[in-house]
Write an enzyme that holds these catalytic residues in place. Structure first.
Site, short mmCIF file in Angstrom:
data_model
loop_
_atom_site.label_atom_id
_atom_site.label_comp_id
_atom_site.label_asym_id
_atom_site.label_seq_id
_atom_site.Cartn_x
_atom_site.Cartn_y
_atom_site.Cartn_z
N CYS A 138 0.82 -1.21 0.00
CA CYS A 138 0.00 0.00 0.00
C CYS A 138 0.86 1.26 0.00
O CYS A 138 0.67 2.15 -0.85
CB CYS A 138 -0.97 -0.02 1.17
N PHE A 139 1.80 1.38 0.93
CA PHE A 139 2.69 2.53 0.92
C PHE A 139 3.52 2.55 -0.36
O PHE A 139 3.77 3.61 -0.94
CB PHE A 139 3.61 2.52 2.14
#
Length: 328
Positions: A138-139
């Site tokens: 996600c990051f």
């Protein structure tokens, strides 16, 4: 004429009780080309899906299974990091079944099974031909989409600095001291400073885009006191003018259905509950500053996984992903 159930692609989820699995169930129940038929959770076997994913009460009568009694056309692996390696070693999955892994087990190019890194904005052509797809972190997704145009234009010539804030769902469904409401509410903290696990895939992806090794990436992640969404701010040395910078970003993303370049400073509610990424490039002094925002559970996980499935199956990329944002 509506497509018959028999003609649909069957899909299954391993580790179907977690947050990312819940998002996949919501999307796939309404996907016009998919029949969701295999939802495996050893701990919840026999229980209704809605007993865990309570927002699905009244939407489905599916129940959790203990194991796969047959193999679907597509499997999403949604267990914790490290589990997918063991699962694939233990199972004899037919070559006709596509596998999309949402853990970090196969994201680097050195992975032993030849998984393709599933960032559509960079690797769509590879994903279209792939059977094994590693969904990005996600990051990592937020950082890569903030920097891909700059990397491809050769603009990353000195150290890159990034800060980012993520909601509590980024830590998964298992409880920890920092995921309790009493800790998160009205609170914030940095964690894994300069050593976040997504940095390796970010560096590799940007190096691939720039055809050269990228300079060091310094990343400081923060835990936010909200449930979902990621906002990152990246900056690096830049001698050009802002108009050229914005054009490079706009040209790079002009054909991507989910990543959009904004002319105004974005906020998280522009993307929450959608598969969108909004990117905002700007020049400040002698720096290029790029803000990117995504929903960590959708573009940062399950939505992107469905986007990759669509590409791998030869379907229109946005199929099943016309999701309503939450603006208020």
């Amino acid at each position: 004429m509506p497509e018959s159930k028999e003609s649909k692609t069957t899909a299954g989820i391993w580790g179907a009780a977690g947050y990312t699995a819940g998002e996949l169930v919501r999307i796939l129940l309404n996907h016009p080309k998919v029949s969701l038929s295999h939802l495996v959770s050893e701990s919840q076997a026999g229980s209704p899906i809605s007993s865990i994913h309570t927002d699905l009460f009244g939407e489905t009568d599916l129940v959790f299974a203990e194991k796969f009694d047959s193999w679907p056309d597509v499997i999403f692996l949604c267990k914790g990091h490290g589990a997918s390696v063991g699962f694939l070693k233990e199972q004899s999955i037919p070559e006709s079944t596509k596998v999309i892994d949402l853990s970090h087990d196969f994201r680097l190019s050195s992975n032993p099974l030849g998984f393709v890194y599933g960032l559509p904005e960079l690797n769509a052509d590879k994903v279209k031909k792939a059977r094994l797809i590693a969904n990005p972190g996600c990051f990592a997704t937020a950082m890569e989409l903030a920097l891909l145009p700059a990397a491809s234009a050769g603009l990353l010539k000195s150290e890159v600095h990034i800060s980012g804030i993520t909601g509590s769902t980024g830590a998964g469904q298992s409880l920890s001291p920092t995921s309790h409401f009493t800790w998160r509410e009205g609170n914030m903290s940095a964690y894994k400073v300069m050593e976040h696990q997504h940095l390796a895939e970010v560096a590799e992806t940007l190096s691939f885009a720039s055809l050269a090794e990228v300079p060091p990436i310094n990343f400081i992640p923060y835990r936010g006191n909200y449930t979902r969404g990621i906002i990152t701010t990246a900056y690096f040395d830049y001698a050009g003018d802002e108009a050229k910078l914005v054009k490079q970003y706009t040209d790079f993303y002009k054909k991507t259905p989910f990543t959009h370049v904004s002319s105004v400073n974005p906020d998280l509610k522009m993307v929450v509950n959608t598969n969108k990424c909004v990117v905002y490039p700007k020049k400040v002094g002698n720096k290029a500053v790029v803000i990117s925002i995504i929903d960590n559970l959708l573009k940062g996980a399950s939505g992107q996984a469905v986007q990759n499935m669509n590409l791998a199956m030869g379907w229109e990329e946005r199929t099943g992903l016309q999701l309503k944002g939450v603006a208020f």
